[in-house]
Design an enzyme around this catalytic site. Structure first.
Site, PDB file in Angstrom:
ATOM      1  N   LYS A  13       0.834  -1.213   0.000  1.00  0.00           N
ATOM      2  CA  LYS A  13       0.000   0.000   0.000  1.00  0.00           C
ATOM      3  C   LYS A  13       0.862   1.254   0.000  1.00  0.00           C
ATOM      4  O   LYS A  13       0.627   2.182  -0.755  1.00  0.00           O
ATOM      5  CB  LYS A  13      -0.897   0.054   1.257  1.00  0.00           C
ATOM      6  CG  LYS A  13      -1.907  -1.050   1.356  1.00  0.00           C
ATOM      7  CD  LYS A  13      -2.891  -0.791   2.501  1.00  0.00           C
ATOM      8  CE  LYS A  13      -2.276  -0.821   3.879  1.00  0.00           C
ATOM      9  NZ  LYS A  13      -1.826  -2.131   4.325  1.00  0.00           N
ATOM     10  N   ARG A  88      -9.454   1.625   8.859  1.00  0.00           N
ATOM     11  CA  ARG A  88      -9.115   0.228   9.110  1.00  0.00           C
ATOM     12  C   ARG A  88     -10.256  -0.513   9.786  1.00  0.00           C
ATOM     13  O   ARG A  88     -10.123  -1.681  10.099  1.00  0.00           O
ATOM     14  CB  ARG A  88      -7.897   0.167  10.019  1.00  0.00           C
ATOM     15  CG  ARG A  88      -6.612  -0.196   9.265  1.00  0.00           C
ATOM     16  CD  ARG A  88      -5.502  -0.202  10.285  1.00  0.00           C
ATOM     17  NE  ARG A  88      -4.379  -0.983   9.906  1.00  0.00           N
ATOM     18  CZ  ARG A  88      -3.245  -0.494   9.428  1.00  0.00           C
ATOM     19  NH1 ARG A  88      -3.128   0.780   9.170  1.00  0.00           N
ATOM     20  NH2 ARG A  88      -2.249  -1.293   9.192  1.00  0.00           N
ATOM     21  N   ARG A 127      10.893  -6.912   4.766  1.00  0.00           N
ATOM     22  CA  ARG A 127      10.769  -5.457   4.585  1.00  0.00           C
ATOM     23  C   ARG A 127      11.808  -4.745   5.454  1.00  0.00           C
ATOM     24  O   ARG A 127      12.066  -5.129   6.591  1.00  0.00           O
ATOM     25  CB  ARG A 127       9.365  -5.026   4.993  1.00  0.00           C
ATOM     26  CG  ARG A 127       9.184  -3.518   5.100  1.00  0.00           C
ATOM     27  CD  ARG A 127       7.752  -3.105   5.005  1.00  0.00           C
ATOM     28  NE  ARG A 127       6.870  -3.669   6.001  1.00  0.00           N
ATOM     29  CZ  ARG A 127       5.539  -3.518   5.991  1.00  0.00           C
ATOM     30  NH1 ARG A 127       4.963  -2.816   5.039  1.00  0.00           N
ATOM     31  NH2 ARG A 127       4.792  -4.062   6.925  1.00  0.00           N
ATOM     32  N   ARG A 162      11.057  -3.002  10.847  1.00  0.00           N
ATOM     33  CA  ARG A 162      10.049  -2.436  11.741  1.00  0.00           C
ATOM     34  C   ARG A 162       9.850  -3.361  12.927  1.00  0.00           C
ATOM     35  O   ARG A 162       9.861  -4.573  12.770  1.00  0.00           O
ATOM     36  CB  ARG A 162       8.719  -2.296  10.982  1.00  0.00           C
ATOM     37  CG  ARG A 162       8.551  -0.973  10.310  1.00  0.00           C
ATOM     38  CD  ARG A 162       7.357  -0.955   9.412  1.00  0.00           C
ATOM     39  NE  ARG A 162       6.104  -1.383  10.032  1.00  0.00           N
ATOM     40  CZ  ARG A 162       4.916  -1.242   9.454  1.00  0.00           C
ATOM     41  NH1 ARG A 162       4.821  -0.671   8.269  1.00  0.00           N
ATOM     42  NH2 ARG A 162       3.819  -1.654  10.043  1.00  0.00           N
ATOM     43  N   ARG A 174      -1.804  -8.736  13.419  1.00  0.00           N
ATOM     44  CA  ARG A 174      -2.174  -7.719  12.428  1.00  0.00           C
ATOM     45  C   ARG A 174      -2.994  -8.343  11.291  1.00  0.00           C
ATOM     46  O   ARG A 174      -3.953  -7.752  10.812  1.00  0.00           O
ATOM     47  CB  ARG A 174      -0.919  -7.036  11.873  1.00  0.00           C
ATOM     48  CG  ARG A 174      -0.363  -5.973  12.836  1.00  0.00           C
ATOM     49  CD  ARG A 174       1.130  -5.848  12.717  1.00  0.00           C
ATOM     50  NE  ARG A 174       1.561  -5.204  11.514  1.00  0.00           N
ATOM     51  CZ  ARG A 174       2.739  -5.441  10.918  1.00  0.00           C
ATOM     52  NH1 ARG A 174       3.587  -6.302  11.433  1.00  0.00           N
ATOM     53  NH2 ARG A 174       3.074  -4.785   9.840  1.00  0.00           N
TER      54      ARG A 174
HETATM   55  P1  AMP Z   1       0.929   0.327   9.076  1.00  0.00           P
HETATM   56  O1  AMP Z   1       2.183   1.107   8.935  1.00  0.00           O
HETATM   57  O2  AMP Z   1      -0.200   0.851   8.234  1.00  0.00           O
HETATM   58  O3  AMP Z   1       1.133  -1.158   8.899  1.00  0.00           O
HETATM   59  O4  AMP Z   1       0.423   0.528  10.583  1.00  0.00           O
HETATM   60  C1  AMP Z   1       1.226   0.130  11.673  1.00  0.00           C
HETATM   61  C2  AMP Z   1       0.393   0.111  12.942  1.00  0.00           C
HETATM   62  O5  AMP Z   1      -0.096   1.430  13.229  1.00  0.00           O
HETATM   63  C3  AMP Z   1      -0.842  -0.766  12.909  1.00  0.00           C
HETATM   64  O6  AMP Z   1      -0.565  -2.138  13.172  1.00  0.00           O
HETATM   65  C4  AMP Z   1      -1.682  -0.113  14.012  1.00  0.00           C
HETATM   66  O7  AMP Z   1      -1.182  -0.461  15.294  1.00  0.00           O
HETATM   67  C5  AMP Z   1      -1.386   1.363  13.801  1.00  0.00           C
HETATM   68  N1  AMP Z   1      -2.357   1.960  12.854  1.00  0.00           N
HETATM   69  C6  AMP Z   1      -2.093   2.430  11.616  1.00  0.00           C
HETATM   70  N2  AMP Z   1      -3.211   2.904  11.043  1.00  0.00           N
HETATM   71  C7  AMP Z   1      -4.205   2.729  11.940  1.00  0.00           C
HETATM   72  C8  AMP Z   1      -5.603   2.999  11.928  1.00  0.00           C
HETATM   73  N3  AMP Z   1      -6.220   3.536  10.865  1.00  0.00           N
HETATM   74  N4  AMP Z   1      -6.309   2.685  13.048  1.00  0.00           N
HETATM   75  C9  AMP Z   1      -5.718   2.157  14.121  1.00  0.00           C
HETATM   76  N5  AMP Z   1      -4.413   1.850  14.196  1.00  0.00           N
HETATM   77  C10 AMP Z   1      -3.654   2.131  13.113  1.00  0.00           C
END
Ligand code: AMP
Length: 222
Positions: A13, A88, A127, A162, A174
């Site tokens: 994404k 989400r 990653r 990460r 996740r």
């Molecule tokens: P990402 O970088 O999109 O994989 O997000 C990493 C982490 O950030 C996720 O596993 C959540 O803990 C938090 N996070 C990101 N976006 C959201 C969202 N829209 N709602 C809640 N938590 C989020």
């Protein structure tokens, strides 16, 4: 134009959102990146969000939604924005519709990325991200390695894995949350007629950059 990137973790994404952003000048609004920046700067928001992120849980809507509203209100997002990682869950999607409607806007396009589960786990494990929060370039040590191991091609900072990608439990959680809370949004946006599903997989030799190219072409032809 408001674009949403939908899809499980590791589908690409962020990569696709970044490429579309570069072409259109609409900002890529990544909730995960905003949280990670706050964590690295040890802000109150970062400290709070980290408690959930390290376990692979969603950060509560009370924290996430106002943060997105504030970002969408900024000047650079008035012509368009690419939301990467938001919404989400159903409540976030409804809230977003509400906020946009107030501004006479709507979600115009939802790019739904689909990748086989085994490939997703492999992609998360391989990653690597740039530690420079103003750069945030993402690599994959197998599919898209940096020229020099462990060093960002773009800014020369070190790369790292990460936290939530290095923890098997967080990866699993996740993906589970994606299935339970995020994937119902596919139907939500399908019913609104804005969904565009794209498969990203090495099995069909279609990667994020191929998807981005097609979407950019369509946006330009509109
Ligand atoms: P990402 O970088 O999109 O994989 O997000 C990493 C982490 O950030 C996720 O596993 C959540 O803990 C938090 N996070 C990101 N976006 C959201 C969202 N829209 N709602 C809640 N938590 C989020």
């Amino acid at each position: 134009m408001i674009i949403i990137m939908l899809g499980a973790q590791g589908t690409g994404k962020g990569t696709i959102a970044g490429l579309i952003s570069k072409e259109t000048n609409w900002p890529q609004i990544s909730t995960g990146d905003i949280f990670r920046k706050n964590i690295s700067e040890k802000t109150k928001l970062g400290i709070e969000a980290n408690q959930y992120m390290e376990k692979g849980e969603l950060v509560p809507d009370e924290i996430t939604v106002p943060m997105v509203i504030e970002r969408l209100n900024q000047e650079d997002a008035q012509q368009g924005a690419i939301l990467d990682g938001f919404p989400r869950n159903y409540a976030q999607a409804q809230k977003l519709d509400e906020i946009l409607a107030k501004a006479g806007k709507k979600v115009d396009l939802v790019i739904n990325l689909s990748t086989p589960k085994e490939e997703l786990i492999e992609r998360m494990l391989t990653r690597r991200v740039c530690t420079n929060q103003d750069c945030k370039a993402t690599y994959n040590i197998k599919l898209q390695p940096p020229k020099k191991e462990g060093i960002c091609d773009k800014c020369g900072a070190t790369l790292k894995q990460r936290e939530d990608d290095s923890n098997a439990e967080a990866i699993h959680r996740r993906l589970e949350i994606y299935e339970q809370q995020t994937s119902p949004l596919v139907k939500y946006y399908e019913e609104k007629g804005v969904l565009r599903t794209q498969t990203v997989s090495t099995t069909i030799n279609r990667m994020g950059k191929d998807v981005a190219q097609d979407i950019i072409k369509d946006i330009k032809n509109k």
